[in-house]
Design a protein around this motif. Structure first.
Motif, PDB file in Angstrom:
ATOM      1  N   TYR A   1       0.760  -1.129   0.044  1.00 47.02           N
ATOM      2  CA  TYR A   1      -0.113   0.149  -0.005  1.00 47.02           C
ATOM      3  C   TYR A   1       0.948   1.279   0.149  1.00 47.02           C
ATOM      4  O   TYR A   1       1.368   1.501   0.932  1.00 47.02           O
ATOM      5  N   SER A   2       1.187   1.715  -1.164  1.00 52.43           N
ATOM      6  CA  SER A   2       2.119   2.858  -1.452  1.00 52.43           C
ATOM      7  C   SER A   2       2.072   3.501  -2.632  1.00 52.43           C
ATOM      8  O   SER A   2       1.178   3.212  -3.601  1.00 52.43           O
ATOM      9  N   LYS A   3       2.780   4.621  -2.731  1.00 52.46           N
ATOM     10  CA  LYS A   3       2.798   5.414  -3.978  1.00 52.46           C
ATOM     11  C   LYS A   3       3.141   4.517  -5.207  1.00 52.46           C
ATOM     12  O   LYS A   3       2.868   4.740  -6.365  1.00 52.46           O
ATOM     13  N   ASN A   4       3.956   3.413  -5.037  1.00 53.36           N
ATOM     14  CA  ASN A   4       4.426   2.620  -5.896  1.00 53.36           C
ATOM     15  C   ASN A   4       4.470   1.251  -5.511  1.00 53.36           C
ATOM     16  O   ASN A   4       5.216   0.487  -4.922  1.00 53.36           O
ATOM     17  N   PRO A   5       3.153   0.671  -5.585  1.00 50.67           N
ATOM     18  CA  PRO A   5       2.852  -0.677  -4.967  1.00 50.67           C
ATOM     19  C   PRO A   5       3.566  -1.753  -5.547  1.00 50.67           C
ATOM     20  O   PRO A   5       3.742  -1.681  -7.032  1.00 50.67           O
ATOM     21  N   ARG A   6       3.701  -2.846  -5.145  1.00 51.95           N
ATOM     22  CA  ARG A   6       4.346  -3.944  -5.732  1.00 51.95           C
ATOM     23  C   ARG A   6       3.736  -5.064  -5.236  1.00 51.95           C
ATOM     24  O   ARG A   6       3.504  -5.243  -4.072  1.00 51.95           O
ATOM     25  N   LEU A   7       3.850  -6.306  -6.152  1.00 57.47           N
ATOM     26  CA  LEU A   7       3.240  -7.413  -5.466  1.00 57.47           C
ATOM     27  C   LEU A   7       4.390  -8.183  -5.063  1.00 57.47           C
ATOM     28  O   LEU A   7       5.400  -8.468  -5.650  1.00 57.47           O
ATOM     29  N   HIS A   8       4.034  -8.891  -3.852  1.00 58.45           N
ATOM     30  CA  HIS A   8       5.138  -9.534  -3.530  1.00 58.45           C
ATOM     31  C   HIS A   8       4.796 -11.048  -2.796  1.00 58.45           C
ATOM     32  O   HIS A   8       3.567 -11.296  -2.729  1.00 58.45           O
ATOM     33  N   SER A   9       5.679 -12.103  -3.228  1.00 60.27           N
ATOM     34  CA  SER A   9       5.437 -13.454  -2.620  1.00 60.27           C
ATOM     35  C   SER A   9       5.474 -13.389  -1.285  1.00 60.27           C
ATOM     36  O   SER A   9       6.598 -13.128  -0.764  1.00 60.27           O
ATOM     37  N   MET A  10       4.696 -14.193  -0.673  1.00 58.61           N
ATOM     38  CA  MET A  10       4.799 -14.434   0.929  1.00 58.61           C
ATOM     39  C   MET A  10       6.217 -15.367   1.093  1.00 58.61           C
ATOM     40  O   MET A  10       6.476 -16.067   0.435  1.00 58.61           O
ATOM     41  N   GLN A  11       6.758 -14.746   2.269  1.00 60.77           N
ATOM     42  CA  GLN A  11       7.926 -15.635   2.590  1.00 60.77           C
ATOM     43  C   GLN A  11       7.959 -16.150   3.841  1.00 60.77           C
ATOM     44  O   GLN A  11       7.265 -15.612   4.933  1.00 60.77           O
TER      45      GLN A  11
END
Length: 84
Positions: free
Chosen positions: A35-45
């Motif tokens: 949730y940011s100005k530059n959202p990114r998709l992350h894989s759960m670690q």
């Protein structure tokens, strides 16, 4: 909506949850979006709940909390198109 509920004091201790039918897991299984100005998709670690919670805590601390919903939807759309 988040801002309204936050001002009413209803979001003091909350967790966002999304339920999806198992047939719709891919490409979303084990993924979260920042949730940011530059959202990114992350894989759960992490292999267990404790390590995944630590990963999420680290991710939460790195966010700037000023979402660009246009970019967020672009990230979601790109993953949907490329992940299927």
């Amino acid at each position: 909506m988040v801002e309204v509920y936050s001002k009413q004091g209803k979001l003091k201790n909350w967790l966002a949850v999304c339920d999806v039918d198992n047939t719709f897991d891919k490409p979303w299984k084990g993924k979260v979006v920042t949730y940011s100005k530059n959202p990114r998709l992350h894989s759960m670690q992490g292999k267990d709940l404790n390590s995944r919670a630590k990963f999420m805590q680290t991710l939460i601390k790195s966010q700037d909390w000023t979402a660009d919903f246009g970019k967020l939807f672009d990230v979601i759309l790109e993953e949907a198109v490329n992940g299927i």
